[in-house]
Design an enzyme around this catalytic site. Structure first.
Site, PDB file in Angstrom:
ATOM      1  N   HIS A  31     -20.424  31.197   1.863  1.00 47.78           N
ATOM      2  CA  HIS A  31     -19.855  31.557   3.157  1.00 47.78           C
ATOM      3  C   HIS A  31     -20.845  32.334   4.017  1.00 47.78           C
ATOM      4  O   HIS A  31     -21.765  32.990   3.512  1.00 47.78           O
ATOM      5  CB  HIS A  31     -18.568  32.378   2.976  1.00 47.78           C
ATOM      6  CG  HIS A  31     -18.786  33.704   2.312  1.00 47.78           C
ATOM      7  ND1 HIS A  31     -19.305  34.807   2.961  1.00 47.78           N
ATOM      8  CD2 HIS A  31     -18.555  34.109   1.048  1.00 47.78           C
ATOM      9  CE1 HIS A  31     -19.381  35.821   2.138  1.00 47.78           C
ATOM     10  NE2 HIS A  31     -18.935  35.434   0.959  1.00 47.78           N
ATOM     11  N   ARG A  83     -12.956  33.992   4.228  1.00 44.27           N
ATOM     12  CA  ARG A  83     -14.340  33.806   4.648  1.00 44.27           C
ATOM     13  C   ARG A  83     -14.933  32.499   4.138  1.00 44.27           C
ATOM     14  O   ARG A  83     -15.756  31.878   4.832  1.00 44.27           O
ATOM     15  CB  ARG A  83     -15.190  35.006   4.225  1.00 44.27           C
ATOM     16  CG  ARG A  83     -15.231  35.302   2.725  1.00 44.27           C
ATOM     17  CD  ARG A  83     -15.814  36.699   2.499  1.00 44.27           C
ATOM     18  NE  ARG A  83     -16.013  37.028   1.094  1.00 44.27           N
ATOM     19  CZ  ARG A  83     -15.089  37.584   0.318  1.00 44.27           C
ATOM     20  NH1 ARG A  83     -13.879  37.823   0.788  1.00 44.27           N
ATOM     21  NH2 ARG A  83     -15.375  37.899  -0.941  1.00 44.27           N
ATOM     22  N   GLU A 113     -14.749  34.773  -5.104  1.00 44.08           N
ATOM     23  CA  GLU A 113     -15.887  35.617  -5.432  1.00 44.08           C
ATOM     24  C   GLU A 113     -15.619  36.389  -6.722  1.00 44.08           C
ATOM     25  O   GLU A 113     -14.460  36.550  -7.149  1.00 44.08           O
ATOM     26  CB  GLU A 113     -16.132  36.604  -4.273  1.00 44.08           C
ATOM     27  CG  GLU A 113     -17.203  37.659  -4.484  1.00 44.08           C
ATOM     28  CD  GLU A 113     -18.586  37.106  -4.789  1.00 44.08           C
ATOM     29  OE1 GLU A 113     -18.726  36.345  -5.765  1.00 44.08           O
ATOM     30  OE2 GLU A 113     -19.535  37.458  -4.066  1.00 44.08           O
ATOM     31  N   HIS A 122     -18.566  31.378  -2.720  1.00 38.61           N
ATOM     32  CA  HIS A 122     -19.096  32.735  -2.626  1.00 38.61           C
ATOM     33  C   HIS A 122     -20.384  32.878  -3.436  1.00 38.61           C
ATOM     34  O   HIS A 122     -20.689  32.045  -4.294  1.00 38.61           O
ATOM     35  CB  HIS A 122     -18.051  33.720  -3.134  1.00 38.61           C
ATOM     36  CG  HIS A 122     -16.733  33.572  -2.456  1.00 38.61           C
ATOM     37  ND1 HIS A 122     -16.358  34.340  -1.380  1.00 38.61           N
ATOM     38  CD2 HIS A 122     -15.695  32.708  -2.687  1.00 38.61           C
ATOM     39  CE1 HIS A 122     -15.148  33.967  -0.973  1.00 38.61           C
ATOM     40  NE2 HIS A 122     -14.735  32.982  -1.751  1.00 38.61           N
TER      41      HIS A 122
END
Length: 237
Positions: free
Chosen positions: A9, A60, A87, A189
């Site tokens: 991202h 995100r 993440e 991520h």
């Protein structure tokens, strides 16, 4: 031969503030929005046509994937979201300023927490919904995780645990698509993608310490039928 594209991202609001982000759901910064669009332009120039997209359940990553696919003219591509692509959970470090953490625990210790394979960060004590991080509650009580077994929700993770979380989804969904000859893009991520890169490239536990995934720079793999890497390149402006 199938293509696999990994996109970290764009810069998040907390990246811009130098805060540990982890599972806390933050939006892209203005810079991050542009990085996501730039990634899409690079994909358009590369001429890759996707059959399937995957992303996490964090804003995100989802926004980055959508902006990139829109710029590439492929926003219509089927998409699947999974918490397993989230993440790494940074435990009690989430919401802390990275520079202040380095002052408190030392640069070397914080670097080990951030980049090592099997060292855990300071863990959260519980799933207490009253505990907030920069005004945001722990996500165990967010409805996007309603179907996740309670014990599977982390109180903190290292990269080893992140890989163990990601791999079941890799085998059940992503690898099957690739073996069927589909071109796949993953918007995720830094650490969930580091975990996949470690698996794909068979990187050792020690060497993964030095691997960094840049924001908004697509990594393109050509894979054979056994999902061995035929070629790899990173797209940059």
């Amino acid at each position: 031969m199938a293509k696999l594209v990994l996109i970290r991202h764009g810069q998040s609001e907390w990246n811009a503030l130098n805060l540990f982000n982890g599972w806390v759901d933050t939006k892209l910064s203005e810079k991050g929005i542009q990085q996501a669009k730039d990634a899409g332009e690079l994909l358009a120039q590369e001429g890759i046509e996707f059959d399937q997209a995957y992303t996490s359940v964090l804003t995100r990553a989802i926004t980055t994937l959508h902006l990139a696919l829109e710029e590439a003219g492929q926003l219509y591509v089927p998409e699947t979201k999974s918490w397993r692509l989230n993440e790494r959970h940074y435990g009690a470090l989430q919401g802390q300023n990275k520079a202040e953490a380095a002052e408190k625990w030392g640069d070397d210790q914080v670097h080990i927490w951030r980049r090592s394979y099997d060292v855990l960060p300071p863990m959260l004590d519980s799933y207490d919904p009253e505990v907030t991080v920069q005004g945001k509650t722990y996500p165990a009580f967010d409805r996007r995780y309603a179907d996740v077994p309670y014990g599977d929700l982390p109180l903190g993770e290292n990269l080893k645990i992140t890989l163990e979380r990601v791999l079941p989804f890799w085998y059940s969904n992503i690898a099957k698509d690739l073996k069927a000859g589909k071109n796949v893009v993953i918007g995720a991520h830094g650490n969930s993608l580091r975990a996949l890169v470690k698996h794909l490239e068979q990187i050792s536990d020690d060497e993964i310490l030095g691997v960094e995934i840049a924001n908004g720079q697509p990594i393109v793999y050509d894979l054979d039928d056994d999902l061995s890497i035929v070629s790899k390149k990173v797209l940059t402006k």
